[in-house]
Design an enzyme around this catalytic site. Structure first.
Site, PDB file in Angstrom:
ATOM      1  N   PRO A  23      30.419  30.379  40.897  1.00 11.97           N
ATOM      2  CA  PRO A  23      31.032  29.231  41.537  1.00 11.97           C
ATOM      3  C   PRO A  23      32.410  29.493  42.157  1.00 11.97           C
ATOM      4  O   PRO A  23      33.219  30.227  41.587  1.00 11.97           O
ATOM      5  CB  PRO A  23      31.146  28.210  40.397  1.00 11.97           C
ATOM      6  N   ASN A  24      32.580  28.896  43.304  1.00 19.48           N
ATOM      7  CA  ASN A  24      33.849  28.901  44.055  1.00 19.48           C
ATOM      8  C   ASN A  24      34.166  30.240  44.729  1.00 19.48           C
ATOM      9  O   ASN A  24      35.149  30.339  45.456  1.00 19.48           O
ATOM     10  CB  ASN A  24      35.025  28.463  43.162  1.00 19.48           C
TER      11      ASN A  24
ATOM     12  N   ARG B 128      40.703  30.110  49.138  1.00 19.06           N
ATOM     13  CA  ARG B 128      40.987  29.614  47.798  1.00 19.06           C
ATOM     14  C   ARG B 128      42.138  30.403  47.158  1.00 19.06           C
ATOM     15  O   ARG B 128      42.035  31.621  47.006  1.00 19.06           O
ATOM     16  CB  ARG B 128      39.703  29.837  46.989  1.00 19.06           C
TER      17      ARG B 128
ATOM     18  N   TYR C 114      43.630  35.360  44.669  1.00 18.97           N
ATOM     19  CA  TYR C 114      42.364  36.026  45.005  1.00 18.97           C
ATOM     20  C   TYR C 114      42.396  36.797  46.324  1.00 18.97           C
ATOM     21  O   TYR C 114      41.409  37.439  46.678  1.00 18.97           O
ATOM     22  CB  TYR C 114      41.225  34.996  45.030  1.00 18.97           C
TER      23      TYR C 114
ATOM     24  N   ASN D  66      30.192  38.568  39.066  1.00 17.60           N
ATOM     25  CA  ASN D  66      31.406  37.780  38.853  1.00 17.60           C
ATOM     26  C   ASN D  66      30.969  36.338  38.576  1.00 17.60           C
ATOM     27  O   ASN D  66      30.622  35.609  39.508  1.00 17.60           O
ATOM     28  CB  ASN D  66      32.315  37.840  40.081  1.00 17.60           C
TER      29      ASN D  66
ATOM     30  N   ALA E  11      34.240  30.711  36.828  1.00 21.52           N
ATOM     31  CA  ALA E  11      34.645  29.963  35.629  1.00 21.52           C
ATOM     32  C   ALA E  11      33.543  29.880  34.575  1.00 21.52           C
ATOM     33  O   ALA E  11      33.828  29.657  33.395  1.00 21.52           O
ATOM     34  CB  ALA E  11      35.100  28.565  36.030  1.00 21.52           C
TER      35      ALA E  11
ATOM     36  N   HIS F 178      33.755  31.664  31.084  1.00 19.74           N
ATOM     37  CA  HIS F 178      34.497  31.215  29.913  1.00 19.74           C
ATOM     38  C   HIS F 178      33.739  30.245  29.011  1.00 19.74           C
ATOM     39  O   HIS F 178      34.179  29.970  27.913  1.00 19.74           O
ATOM     40  CB  HIS F 178      35.827  30.598  30.369  1.00 19.74           C
TER      41      HIS F 178
ATOM     42  N   ASP G 144      22.901  33.930  27.679  1.00 16.19           N
ATOM     43  CA  ASP G 144      21.535  34.115  27.176  1.00 16.19           C
ATOM     44  C   ASP G 144      20.620  34.684  28.250  1.00 16.19           C
ATOM     45  O   ASP G 144      19.709  35.459  27.934  1.00 16.19           O
ATOM     46  CB  ASP G 144      20.976  32.785  26.658  1.00 16.19           C
TER      47      ASP G 144
ATOM     48  N   GLU H 240      30.370  42.977  34.310  1.00 14.21           N
ATOM     49  CA  GLU H 240      31.142  41.754  34.618  1.00 14.21           C
ATOM     50  C   GLU H 240      32.403  42.142  35.388  1.00 14.21           C
ATOM     51  O   GLU H 240      33.137  43.038  34.965  1.00 14.21           O
ATOM     52  CB  GLU H 240      31.513  41.067  33.296  1.00 14.21           C
TER      53      GLU H 240
ATOM     54  N   HIS I 143      35.931  40.634  37.552  1.00 14.87           N
ATOM     55  CA  HIS I 143      36.832  39.563  37.981  1.00 14.87           C
ATOM     56  C   HIS I 143      37.861  40.129  38.933  1.00 14.87           C
ATOM     57  O   HIS I 143      38.417  41.207  38.688  1.00 14.87           O
ATOM     58  CB  HIS I 143      37.541  38.933  36.771  1.00 14.87           C
TER      59      HIS I 143
ATOM     60  N   SER J 104      40.826  38.667  39.657  1.00 19.71           N
ATOM     61  CA  SER J 104      42.140  38.534  39.016  1.00 19.71           C
ATOM     62  C   SER J 104      42.085  39.094  37.598  1.00 19.71           C
ATOM     63  O   SER J 104      40.995  39.326  37.054  1.00 19.71           O
ATOM     64  CB  SER J 104      42.538  37.055  38.976  1.00 19.71           C
TER      65      SER J 104
ATOM     66  N   ARG K  42      46.349  35.257  32.643  1.00 16.07           N
ATOM     67  CA  ARG K  42      46.456  33.926  33.242  1.00 16.07           C
ATOM     68  C   ARG K  42      46.401  32.854  32.138  1.00 16.07           C
ATOM     69  O   ARG K  42      46.884  33.090  31.043  1.00 16.07           O
ATOM     70  CB  ARG K  42      45.344  33.766  34.284  1.00 16.07           C
TER      71      ARG K  42
HETATM   72  C1  DQA Z   1      37.436  34.861  38.472  1.00 18.95           C
HETATM   73  C2  DQA Z   1      38.313  34.422  37.287  1.00 18.95           C
HETATM   74  C3  DQA Z   1      37.806  33.110  36.707  1.00 18.95           C
HETATM   75  O1  DQA Z   1      38.634  32.697  35.629  1.00 18.95           O
HETATM   76  C4  DQA Z   1      37.840  32.027  37.761  1.00 18.95           C
HETATM   77  O2  DQA Z   1      37.325  30.823  37.249  1.00 18.95           O
HETATM   78  C5  DQA Z   1      37.141  32.426  39.019  1.00 18.95           C
HETATM   79  C6  DQA Z   1      37.339  33.780  39.522  1.00 18.95           C
HETATM   80  C7  DQA Z   1      38.002  36.130  39.160  1.00 18.95           C
HETATM   81  O3  DQA Z   1      37.264  36.747  39.905  1.00 18.95           O
HETATM   82  O4  DQA Z   1      39.172  36.480  38.966  1.00 18.95           O
HETATM   83  O5  DQA Z   1      36.457  31.620  39.646  1.00 18.95           O
HETATM   84  O6  DQA Z   1      36.141  35.172  37.986  1.00 18.95           O
END
Ligand code: DQA
Length: 143
Positions: free
Chosen positions: A10-11, A18, A23, A73, A76, A79, A86, A97, A99, A101, A106
């Protein structure tokens, strides 16, 4: 050639617009182009992004038949999504995995990943290079 899925949650379709201070200014399309140009000769890459947990779960299930690994990635969902955790635990191909950032530098809630325990490892804080590190892991693994 090793087939891999680059999966973004997401996002991450908002990359470039964003929170650019966190990012960066490059878009998801820029990420795709960068990875394709770096790995085109060695890896067969597919790119998918969704804001929907169920869609990500379906793609993870399907990936087992189609790819040798996933660079993921989860945004959110990292978390708190036990359902994504699963889904990863239910497949036999490795997942890395990633990320952009440094989630450990953070807000407190970002320092926990419910996904990491079912992944090969977590890469965090290296911007788009984190995806390259994930792909490099698969390259070395495939010999
Ligand atoms: C993220 C870090 C996550 O905490 C955040 O919710 C994101 C981006 C990252 O790529 O740094 O959407 O996964």
């Amino acid at each position: 050639m090793t087939k891999l899925l680059i999966l973004n949650g997401p996002n991450l379709n908002r990359l470039g617009k964003r929170e650019p201070d966190i990012y960066g200014k490059s878009s998801l399309k820029d990420l795709e182009e960068e990875l394709r140009s770096n790995f085109a000769e060695q890896l067969e890459l597919s790119f998918k992004q969704s804001n929907w947990e169920g869609q990500l779960i379906d793609w993870i299930h399907e990936a087992e038949e189609k790819y040798e690994g996933i660079v993921f990635n989860p945004g959110a969902f990292t978390h708190y999504s036990y359902a994504l955790r699963d889904a990863i635990a239910s497949i036999s191909i490795p997942v890395v995995e990633v990320h952009i950032s440094n989630v450990h530098a953070r807000e407190m809630f970002r320092s926990e990943s419910v996904i990491a325990p079912v992944c090969v490892g977590q890469i965090s804080g290296f911007g788009f290079d984190g995806y390259k590190m994930g792909l490099t892991y698969f390259l070395k693994r495939s010999g």
